[in-house]
Design an enzyme around this catalytic site. Structure first.
Site, short mmCIF file in Angstrom:
data_model
loop_
_atom_site.label_atom_id
_atom_site.label_comp_id
_atom_site.label_asym_id
_atom_site.label_seq_id
_atom_site.Cartn_x
_atom_site.Cartn_y
_atom_site.Cartn_z
N ASP A 60 34.49 12.44 -21.70
CA ASP A 60 34.99 13.19 -20.54
C ASP A 60 35.76 12.20 -19.69
O ASP A 60 35.17 11.37 -19.01
CB ASP A 60 33.82 13.80 -19.76
N LYS A 95 44.12 10.33 -13.07
CA LYS A 95 44.19 11.56 -13.86
C LYS A 95 45.11 12.59 -13.21
O LYS A 95 45.75 13.38 -13.90
CB LYS A 95 42.79 12.14 -14.02
N GLU A 99 37.88 21.29 -20.89
CA GLU A 99 36.58 21.00 -20.30
C GLU A 99 35.66 22.23 -20.24
O GLU A 99 34.46 22.12 -20.53
CB GLU A 99 36.78 20.38 -18.92
N ASP A 110 34.79 24.86 -12.78
CA ASP A 110 34.78 23.41 -12.93
C ASP A 110 35.49 22.76 -11.74
O ASP A 110 36.72 22.74 -11.66
CB ASP A 110 35.48 23.02 -14.23
#
Length: 577
Positions: free
Chosen positions: A6, A67, A144, A167
């Protein structure tokens, strides 16, 4: 061997399937690694916690939250060089690769990496490139929410279900509507915001603290890069604390100076203040939620479940707003920081053809709370139930709330502790009670207030503490909550949840002392830099690094000496290229 990663905005995690069960791979006492890269004053590369720690005093030499820039045509400066977001992500992945190789004692080259469902194609390709730059063969890039569904064992359920995976991580948000039918997971629709997450909550609170500081002292700490970095760190710590406490004291000594005199930050922040700062951001996630439902051609009544993923879902306001908006209680049986990595490991095992078994995780089977009285339409309504720890909360856990006496002259409060779900307190199971007396108001003429904290430990013991905010007096009690074993249906419902994880013993960087070990530590640092800079095949060097780390961890001095010599030869060969 194929592992799952992850690659998160603020933290990253690595997992693998061992003996049929997905487990998170810890490094020393770290279960997740900060996604931070930096250069020290000496020019040494640091990744993870060391880089995160140096951010407050060297923010210009540290890169966070890369990210958010994945897939963008941009470069970031680190030292005297500039790098693409994929380059920086590759450094994070290389460190994770080094850790897993040290853990298993052999090279690990194949990986499944997760990305937000709302990631663009360019961002997905940049993630694949980062994996390849790190020396991995990227077997698959998966969403994800799909990974989270695997972690929850949803692929093992035969009945048809519609599940929303919400999420909310450190830097990105997305929600996916997933249809499950005969073991097939199909994403019906996704929506989100790749520029929304816990970082934005930190920013709001840090701005709030800065404005207050400027009003008090006439100096804006945002104009000093280091002071601002310290404020962001303080805001993050306060945010985390406010998920389990109603108040937090934010202290930063010598934040800035004025005319040579140090100025300090010392301010209490309430959960209510923090929630007021971020409520509109959370509201934005609900708009994305509705958009995903609309795209899927569904209404909220069609949903069977909502699953929470990402560390920012721990914020009580997030849980409350989603529950109020949908009428469905979100599920958090698996640690929100770990669910995606565990799911990635399951996907990796599926690709590798490994058999999988069931995971059992322990949660609170019933809500835990206390009796209170509420004012409703001008009348005092007694025997109301205030839940402090909701059911299905992963244990161990700590939660606290603040309660007020009814009148200013009230000097005692009876704390009655219940277990159950009924809104009328007395209709639940009474676990224990105690009295906290000699209360003192914080402000004259106002009712006294008491902070009540519940600690529910891994053995099913509930520890309750009540603290008078006026006098500081504290009373405690421990009670044994009824603890029911999960049924076979519960086990199926929570398939692939994490029951226990065996952490690695001590950090190899501190293993032993003496000249041989010190030489080995210095050589490892040099080898890691060579590994990063090398343009040739890195397998032999990665294997030599992992082997030496294993020898250091086990304290095998003969093996250390042998592997030091081998590593020296490899480094010389690389440096001669």
């Amino acid at each position: 061997m194929i592992i799952g990663i992850d690659l998160g905005t603020t933290f990253s995690a690595i997992a693998m399937v061992r003996d049929g069960l997905p487990v998170l791979i810890a490094h020393a006492d770290e279960r997740i690694m900060p996604s931070v890269v930096g250069l020290t004053a000496q020019g040494a590369l640091v990744v993870g916690t060391p880089a995160r720690n140096q951010y407050v005093f060297a923010p210009e030499q540290t890169i966070r939250s890369i990210k958010r820039q994945m897939g963008q045509e941009t470069r970031v400066a680190l030292g005297e060089q500039t790098y693409t977001p994929a380059d920086i992500s590759a450094l994070i992945l290389r460190e994770l690769k080094r850790r897993i190789e040290a853990h298993v004692g052999q090279p690990v080259d194949r990986v499944v990496i997760t990305v937000p469902a709302y990631f663009s194609d360019a961002a997905r390709q940049a993630t694949r490139e980062a994996g390849e730059l790190a020396g991995f063969v990227v077997e698959r890039i998966i969403n994800e929410p799909t990974a989270a569904a695997l972690a929850y064992g949803l692929d093992q359920r035969a009945e048809q279900q519609l599940v929303a995976v919400y999420d909310l991580g450190g830097g990105t948000f997305d929600v996916s509507i997933i249809e499950l039918d005969a073991g097939v997971i199909e994403v019906r629709a996704s929506h989100g915001n790749t520029q929304l997450g816990g970082d934005d909550f930190d920013q709001r609170l840090a701005e709030y603290l800065a404005v207050g500081f400027e009003a008090d002292h006439g100096v804006d700490p945002r104009s000093d890069i280091r002071a601002w970095a310290r404020l962001l760190r303080a805001a993050e710590h306060a945010k985390i604390a406010l998920s389990s406490q109603p108040f937090v004291q934010v202290r930063e000594e010598y934040l800035v100076s004025q005319a040579g005199a140090p100025l300090h930050l010392d301010r209490e922040i309430s959960r209510a203040e923090f929630e007021g700062l971020i409520a509109d951001l959370v509201e934005g996630t609900l708009e994305s939620f509705d958009a995903a439902l609309n795209d899927a051609g569904l209404n909220v009544e069609a949903l069977d479940r909502i699953i929470f993923v990402g560390g920012s879902t721990r914020i009580p306001l997030v849980w409350q707003m989603v529950a109020d908006h949908t009428g469905i209680e979100p599920e958090t049986e698996i640690n929100p920081d770990e669910a995606v990595a565990l799911g990635a490991a399951i996907q990796a095992a599926i690709i590798a053809g490994e058999p999988l078994d069931t995971i059992l995780v322990d949660v609170t089977p019933h809500s835990l709370g206390m009796e209170i009285a509420n004012w409703e339409f001008g009348h005092l309504v007694p025997d109301c139930y205030s839940v402090i720890i909701p059911r299905n909360t992963t244990i161990p856990t700590t939660r606290s709330e603040v309660y007020s006496a009814i009148t200013p002259d009230q000097t005692a409060i009876a704390i009655k502790i219940y277990q159950g779900e009924h809104p009328v307190a007395s209709q639940n199971m009474l676990l224990g009670e105690f009295l906290i007396d000699h209360l003192r108001p914080e402000v004259a003429g106002q009712p006294p207030r008491v902070t009540v904290q519940f600690d529910f430990d891994i053995n099913g013991i509930l520890h309750v503490a009540a603290v008078d905010r006026g006098s500081g007096k504290e009373c405690r009690i421990s009670v044994k909550a009824a603890h029911a074993q999960l049924t076979p249906a519960d086990i199926a419902h929570n398939r692939a949840a994490l029951d226990a994880l065996e952490l690695e013993g001590g950090d190899d960087a501190s293993a032993g002392a003496g000249p041989v070990n010190l030489e080995a530590q210095g050589l490892l640092a040099r080898a890691r830099r060579a590994l990063i800079n090398s343009q040739s095949d890195q397998t032999a060097l990665a294997e030599a690094i992992a082997t030496l780390e294993v020898a250091l961890r086990h304290g095998d001095h003969d093996a250390i000496e042998t592997n030091v010599e081998s590593l020296i030869d490899l480094i010389y060969d690389l440096e001669d290229e």
